[in-house]
Design an enzyme around this catalytic site. Structure first.
Site, PDB file in Angstrom:
ATOM      1  N   ASN A   9     -29.348 -47.156 -42.039  1.00 46.98           N
ATOM      2  CA  ASN A   9     -30.579 -47.525 -41.607  1.00 46.98           C
ATOM      3  C   ASN A   9     -31.558 -47.957 -42.682  1.00 46.98           C
ATOM      4  O   ASN A   9     -31.650 -47.436 -43.769  1.00 46.98           O
ATOM      5  CB  ASN A   9     -31.298 -46.385 -40.595  1.00 46.98           C
ATOM      6  N   HIS A 175     -37.366 -49.265 -30.954  1.00 47.81           N
ATOM      7  CA  HIS A 175     -36.641 -47.929 -30.487  1.00 47.81           C
ATOM      8  C   HIS A 175     -36.567 -47.761 -29.747  1.00 47.81           C
ATOM      9  O   HIS A 175     -36.114 -46.881 -28.787  1.00 47.81           O
ATOM     10  CB  HIS A 175     -38.536 -46.877 -30.208  1.00 47.81           C
ATOM     11  N   GLU A 373     -31.793 -40.363 -32.987  1.00 49.90           N
ATOM     12  CA  GLU A 373     -31.428 -42.199 -33.331  1.00 49.90           C
ATOM     13  C   GLU A 373     -29.694 -42.403 -34.100  1.00 49.90           C
ATOM     14  O   GLU A 373     -28.979 -42.975 -33.521  1.00 49.90           O
ATOM     15  CB  GLU A 373     -32.793 -43.337 -33.764  1.00 49.90           C
TER      16      GLU A 373
END
Ligand code: ADP
Length: 392
Positions: A9, A175, A373
């Site tokens: 990320n 999100h 996530e």
């Protein structure tokens, strides 16, 4: 041989990494390269929370990635990366699922950079750096917008001239990886609720809500950008566009100055004049900190109501994100004026951070589910190389 899947990320000055085994939910290691630049810091930890030694040139993302990989390789000399999954903020109007990285995909995603200029270029730079470091390892892009892409038109559009919708000026919602995780967790652990009407409040530094019916996103508070909806650590949340016209016309502010104001100086920080961090505000006790908390919880209450209206009712309210998972005060404050929609908090359960925090008589179940996530990205990467069944 340690066969593993890497998740990345890449943000503007950070790189979050997790190394997952071929099967299972617990990462072998995870870490963060932060403040990438002259003062870069790298922390890597294994599954037990023990430091994994790593160092290197942290002045660029590529350098940080090399340092992470060197650290992993020193710790697991037999490391064999079978796939890499990337978080990508924007997948555009049509992508509703992860996609294998190809040059054509990268060109498509680069064309979306104007829609998310603060995030998309960094995400893509992370992919390029990983491709250079691991030629031949399959890479998968996982989009924060994908989960929301099949919302009804009325939740997808603004009341602007139609050609703007066609051009991509839509409500994308973000999100999405977090909401996908929560939807999957509900399906696994509370199947009755998962087929119902669920409002998920992802309350972290970035904050949004999503209305989900039978596992599918119906409505979200974030819109064209990650600024809309709830107030956040430093982002404004919903604001009258007339304010922006005033700032441009009357105060002569440039787009860059307004961007800085809305993304970095507003939200909890702007209102409190103190901090973007909810923990700091909870203990500060200044009138401004209390007003910032009041505004945050009030807007959350309002949006739960709006979501319930969009869903035609509500069966469950789920909290996640750093604030949602940890702050009993904020959860209690949000729930306290929602009794009219059947929400009733059991304060002992709330104080204990239990998974279900509502009383057993409550009509609407209130829950806390820690989001993950990275695991959603790891699953997509595993699926891309045919490992998904083994993992589930
Ligand atoms: P990000 O969106 O950057 O991933 P997080 O989900 O980690 O952010 O959430 C960060 C927020 O969570 C901060 O405002 C932090 O103060 C808040 N937070 C974390 N733990 C607590 C706690 N125990 N009580 C209140 N707020 C907390």
């Amino acid at each position: 041989m340690t066969r593993a899947v890497l998740t990345l990320n890449a943000g503007s000055s950070s790189l979050k990494v997790s190394l997952f085994p071929e099967v299972g939910e617990v990462p072998l290691a995870s870490g963060l390269a932060d403040k990438i630049g002259p003062e870069g810091v790298l922390t890597l930890k294994d599954a037990e929370g023990q430091p994994v030694a790593a160092s290197g040139d942290l002045s660029t993302h590529a350098g940080a990635m090399a340092a992470v990989i060197d650290g992993f390789r020193a710790h697991w000399p037999e490391l064999d990366l079978v796939a890499i999954g990337h978080r990508v903020v924007h997948g555009g109007a049509d992508r509703d699922a992860p996609a294998p990285v190809t040059e054509a995909l990268l060109a498509e995603l680069e064309a979306l950079s104007p829609f998310a200029p603060l995030h998309q270029p960094h995400n893509l730079a992370g992919i390029r750096a990983a491709m250079a470091a691991f030629p031949g390892v399959p890479q998968v892009a996982c989009f924060d917008t994908a989960f929301h892409r099949n919302q009804p038109f009325v939740n997808d559009t603004f009341a602007l001239p139609r050609e703007m919708y066609a051009e991509g000026v839509r409500r994308y919602g973000f999100h999405g990886l977090s909401y996908e995780y929560i939807a999957n967790e509900l399906a696994r652990t509370a199947p009755q609720l998962s087929i119902g009407r669920v409002v998920v409040a992802h309350l972290g530094n970035g904050a949004s809500m999503c209305g989900i019916v039978n596992g599918r996103s119906v409505s979200s508070t974030m819109g064209f950008s990650a600024l809309d909806g709830l107030p956040m650590g430093t982002r404004c949340g919903q604001v009258d566009p007339g304010v922006l016209l005033y700032l441009m016309d009357q105060k002569g502010m440039t787009a860059a100055e307004i961007t800085d104001l809305l993304y970095r100086k507003s939200g909890l920080l702007g209102l409190s004049g103190l901090s973007n961090d909810m923990r700091t505000l909870e203990t500060a006790g200044t009138p401004e900190a209390m007003q910032a908390i009041d505004y945050f919880t009030f807007r959350c209450q309002r949006e739960v109501g709006a979501m319930a209206a969009a869903l035609g009712g509500i069966d469950a309210l789920v909290f996640c994100g750093g604030i949602g998972e940890n702050s009993r005060l904020i959860r209690a404050r949000i729930c306290e004026r929602l009794g009219w929609m059947g929400i009733e908090v059991d304060h002992a359960k709330n104080a204990a951070n239990d998974r279900v925090i509502s009383t057993h008589l409550a009509r609407t179940t209130a829950m806390v589910i820690p989001t993950n996530e990275e695991l959603v990205i790891a699953r997509a990467a595993r699926a891309a190389v045919g490992l998904q069944e083994a993992a589930e």
